[in-house]
Design a protein around this motif. Structure first.
Motif, PDB file in Angstrom:
ATOM      1  N   VAL A  21       0.852  -1.199   0.000  1.00 38.31           N
ATOM      2  CA  VAL A  21       0.000   0.000   0.000  1.00 38.31           C
ATOM      3  C   VAL A  21       0.888   1.250   0.000  1.00 38.31           C
ATOM      4  O   VAL A  21       0.611   2.218  -0.718  1.00 38.31           O
ATOM      5  CB  VAL A  21      -0.969  -0.016   1.209  1.00 38.31           C
ATOM      6  CG1 VAL A  21      -1.704   1.310   1.347  1.00 38.31           C
ATOM      7  CG2 VAL A  21      -1.961  -1.158   1.091  1.00 38.31           C
ATOM      8  N   LEU A 104      -4.019  -0.434   8.961  1.00 38.01           N
ATOM      9  CA  LEU A 104      -4.560  -1.409   8.014  1.00 38.01           C
ATOM     10  C   LEU A 104      -4.995  -2.626   8.836  1.00 38.01           C
ATOM     11  O   LEU A 104      -4.158  -3.324   9.413  1.00 38.01           O
ATOM     12  CB  LEU A 104      -3.504  -1.807   6.971  1.00 38.01           C
ATOM     13  CG  LEU A 104      -2.904  -0.661   6.139  1.00 38.01           C
ATOM     14  CD1 LEU A 104      -2.021  -1.222   5.036  1.00 38.01           C
ATOM     15  CD2 LEU A 104      -3.987   0.240   5.539  1.00 38.01           C
ATOM     16  N   SER A 106      -6.748  -6.195   9.328  1.00 39.83           N
ATOM     17  CA  SER A 106      -7.061  -7.425   8.597  1.00 39.83           C
ATOM     18  C   SER A 106      -7.554  -8.484   9.574  1.00 39.83           C
ATOM     19  O   SER A 106      -7.177  -8.474  10.753  1.00 39.83           O
ATOM     20  CB  SER A 106      -5.766  -7.910   7.918  1.00 39.83           C
ATOM     21  OG  SER A 106      -5.884  -9.240   7.528  1.00 39.83           O
ATOM     22  N   ILE A 154      -8.595   1.378   8.346  1.00 44.69           N
ATOM     23  CA  ILE A 154      -9.071   0.890   7.047  1.00 44.69           C
ATOM     24  C   ILE A 154      -9.133  -0.633   7.104  1.00 44.69           C
ATOM     25  O   ILE A 154      -8.108  -1.289   7.361  1.00 44.69           O
ATOM     26  CB  ILE A 154      -8.103   1.320   5.902  1.00 44.69           C
ATOM     27  CG1 ILE A 154      -7.826   2.825   5.920  1.00 44.69           C
ATOM     28  CG2 ILE A 154      -8.599   0.830   4.548  1.00 44.69           C
ATOM     29  CD1 ILE A 154      -8.893   3.688   5.334  1.00 44.69           C
ATOM     30  N   LYS A 155     -10.311  -1.174   6.870  1.00 50.44           N
ATOM     31  CA  LYS A 155     -10.445  -2.638   6.819  1.00 50.44           C
ATOM     32  C   LYS A 155      -9.946  -3.109   5.464  1.00 50.44           C
ATOM     33  O   LYS A 155     -10.398  -2.581   4.430  1.00 50.44           O
ATOM     34  CB  LYS A 155     -11.901  -3.037   7.027  1.00 50.44           C
ATOM     35  CG  LYS A 155     -12.354  -2.787   8.449  1.00 50.44           C
ATOM     36  CD  LYS A 155     -13.722  -3.386   8.684  1.00 50.44           C
ATOM     37  CE  LYS A 155     -14.141  -3.115  10.119  1.00 50.44           C
ATOM     38  NZ  LYS A 155     -15.573  -3.258  10.311  1.00 50.44           N
ATOM     39  N   VAL A 156      -9.041  -4.072   5.465  1.00 51.08           N
ATOM     40  CA  VAL A 156      -8.389  -4.424   4.200  1.00 51.08           C
ATOM     41  C   VAL A 156      -8.845  -5.762   3.603  1.00 51.08           C
ATOM     42  O   VAL A 156      -8.503  -6.063   2.469  1.00 51.08           O
ATOM     43  CB  VAL A 156      -6.833  -4.432   4.353  1.00 51.08           C
ATOM     44  CG1 VAL A 156      -6.335  -3.055   4.719  1.00 51.08           C
ATOM     45  CG2 VAL A 156      -6.370  -5.456   5.372  1.00 51.08           C
ATOM     46  N   LYS A 159     -10.043  -6.524  -0.251  1.00 48.04           N
ATOM     47  CA  LYS A 159      -9.874  -5.310  -1.062  1.00 48.04           C
ATOM     48  C   LYS A 159      -8.528  -5.369  -1.762  1.00 48.04           C
ATOM     49  O   LYS A 159      -7.558  -5.902  -1.202  1.00 48.04           O
ATOM     50  CB  LYS A 159      -9.917  -4.059  -0.168  1.00 48.04           C
ATOM     51  CG  LYS A 159     -11.280  -3.769   0.410  1.00 48.04           C
ATOM     52  CD  LYS A 159     -11.229  -2.536   1.294  1.00 48.04           C
ATOM     53  CE  LYS A 159     -12.524  -2.382   2.079  1.00 48.04           C
ATOM     54  NZ  LYS A 159     -12.363  -1.483   3.227  1.00 48.04           N
ATOM     55  N   GLU A 163      -7.690  -0.348  -4.230  1.00 41.19           N
ATOM     56  CA  GLU A 163      -8.889   0.096  -3.486  1.00 41.19           C
ATOM     57  C   GLU A 163      -8.501   0.645  -2.109  1.00 41.19           C
ATOM     58  O   GLU A 163      -9.006   1.680  -1.675  1.00 41.19           O
ATOM     59  CB  GLU A 163      -9.866  -1.083  -3.297  1.00 41.19           C
ATOM     60  CG  GLU A 163     -10.639  -1.439  -4.552  1.00 41.19           C
ATOM     61  CD  GLU A 163     -11.404  -2.758  -4.417  1.00 41.19           C
ATOM     62  OE1 GLU A 163     -12.467  -2.868  -5.035  1.00 41.19           O
ATOM     63  OE2 GLU A 163     -10.929  -3.688  -3.720  1.00 41.19           O
ATOM     64  N   ILE A 164      -7.604  -0.053  -1.452  1.00 38.06           N
ATOM     65  CA  ILE A 164      -7.178   0.395  -0.114  1.00 38.06           C
ATOM     66  C   ILE A 164      -6.504   1.765  -0.228  1.00 38.06           C
ATOM     67  O   ILE A 164      -6.787   2.685   0.554  1.00 38.06           O
ATOM     68  CB  ILE A 164      -6.202  -0.634   0.526  1.00 38.06           C
ATOM     69  CG1 ILE A 164      -6.902  -1.979   0.717  1.00 38.06           C
ATOM     70  CG2 ILE A 164      -5.647  -0.116   1.848  1.00 38.06           C
ATOM     71  CD1 ILE A 164      -5.952  -3.145   0.986  1.00 38.06           C
ATOM     72  N   SER A 165      -5.644   1.921  -1.223  1.00 40.53           N
ATOM     73  CA  SER A 165      -4.924   3.195  -1.397  1.00 40.53           C
ATOM     74  C   SER A 165      -5.902   4.323  -1.687  1.00 40.53           C
ATOM     75  O   SER A 165      -5.782   5.419  -1.122  1.00 40.53           O
ATOM     76  CB  SER A 165      -3.903   3.086  -2.537  1.00 40.53           C
ATOM     77  OG  SER A 165      -3.062   1.989  -2.307  1.00 40.53           O
ATOM     78  N   GLU A 167      -9.005   4.491  -0.819  1.00 40.80           N
ATOM     79  CA  GLU A 167      -9.768   4.764   0.409  1.00 40.80           C
ATOM     80  C   GLU A 167      -8.953   5.667   1.351  1.00 40.80           C
ATOM     81  O   GLU A 167      -9.489   6.591   1.969  1.00 40.80           O
ATOM     82  CB  GLU A 167     -10.065   3.430   1.098  1.00 40.80           C
ATOM     83  CG  GLU A 167     -11.439   3.373   1.723  1.00 40.80           C
ATOM     84  CD  GLU A 167     -11.726   2.024   2.353  1.00 40.80           C
ATOM     85  OE1 GLU A 167     -11.879   1.970   3.563  1.00 40.80           O
ATOM     86  OE2 GLU A 167     -11.794   1.017   1.619  1.00 40.80           O
TER      87      GLU A 167
END
Ligand code: S3P
Length: 173
Positions: A21, A104, A106, A154-156, A159, A163-165, A167
């Protein structure tokens, strides 16, 4: 993106995707990226398992902290931190003072699957005990520090890195 803060710190458990990320964010935001583990391995010319064997876990974290506190005096960076960076209270207050911190998050199952598959970067704490139970214990011990430190969580799970980036960028705007 608002410019009132200095750095972007990615925190989270080993295997949560901080390095990937961080690299993607660096391209999207046109900011330099530092992976603290990679830097320390380069400086010491040792892989992470050799570092743990040479210095032990506690001394590695002391070294990591000294390096980190010194490095953040530089210009604006995106930091992919080691999973244990939040163990040190000075690191935590430094992150709060000098940037925005993103956790992040998980599930343990996903961390476990990622770490099992990652044969190139075998984490010493996972090598010692490669079970979900061990990962759960590490998370339980650290959860309060991760959440205390995080400006955003951020729930990863399920994704993509992209998408994570995206967000994260939305949160920072
Ligand atoms: C650690 C996580 C690792 C690395 C070292 C210790 C930890 O970093 O710093 O093995 O204590 O959780 P990653 O989170 O990048 O795997």
């Amino acid at each position: 993106m608002e410019d009132s803060f200095k750095h972007i710190f990615l925190i989270g458990m080993m295997g949560s995707g901080k390095s990937s990320v961080g690299m993607t964010l660096s391209q999207k935001l046109n900011l330099p990226h530092i992976d603290t583990d990679e830097d320390l391995m380069d400086i010491l010319n040792l892989d992470m398992n050799q570092i743990f064997e040479t210095f032990n876990e506690e001394r590695f974290h002391a070294l990591e902290s000294t390096y980190f506190i010194e490095h953040i005096k530089n210009n604006k960076y995106i930091y992919s931190t080691g999973g244990g960076i939040i163990l040190n209270s000075q690191n935590r207050s430094t992150m709060n003072k000098f940037g925005k911190t993103i956790l992040l998050k998980s599930s343990i199952s996903n961390l476990y699957n990622r770490l099992k598959q990652d044969t190139k970067n075998i984490r010493p704490l996972f090598k010692k005990n490669n079970t979900k139970k061990n990962l759960q214990k590490i998370w339980n011990d650290r959860e309060k520090y991760y959440t205390e430190c995080a400006d955003y969580i951020i729930k990863v799970d399920n994704k993509s890195i992209n998408e994570i980036s995206n967000e994260i960028i939305k949160k920072l705007n």
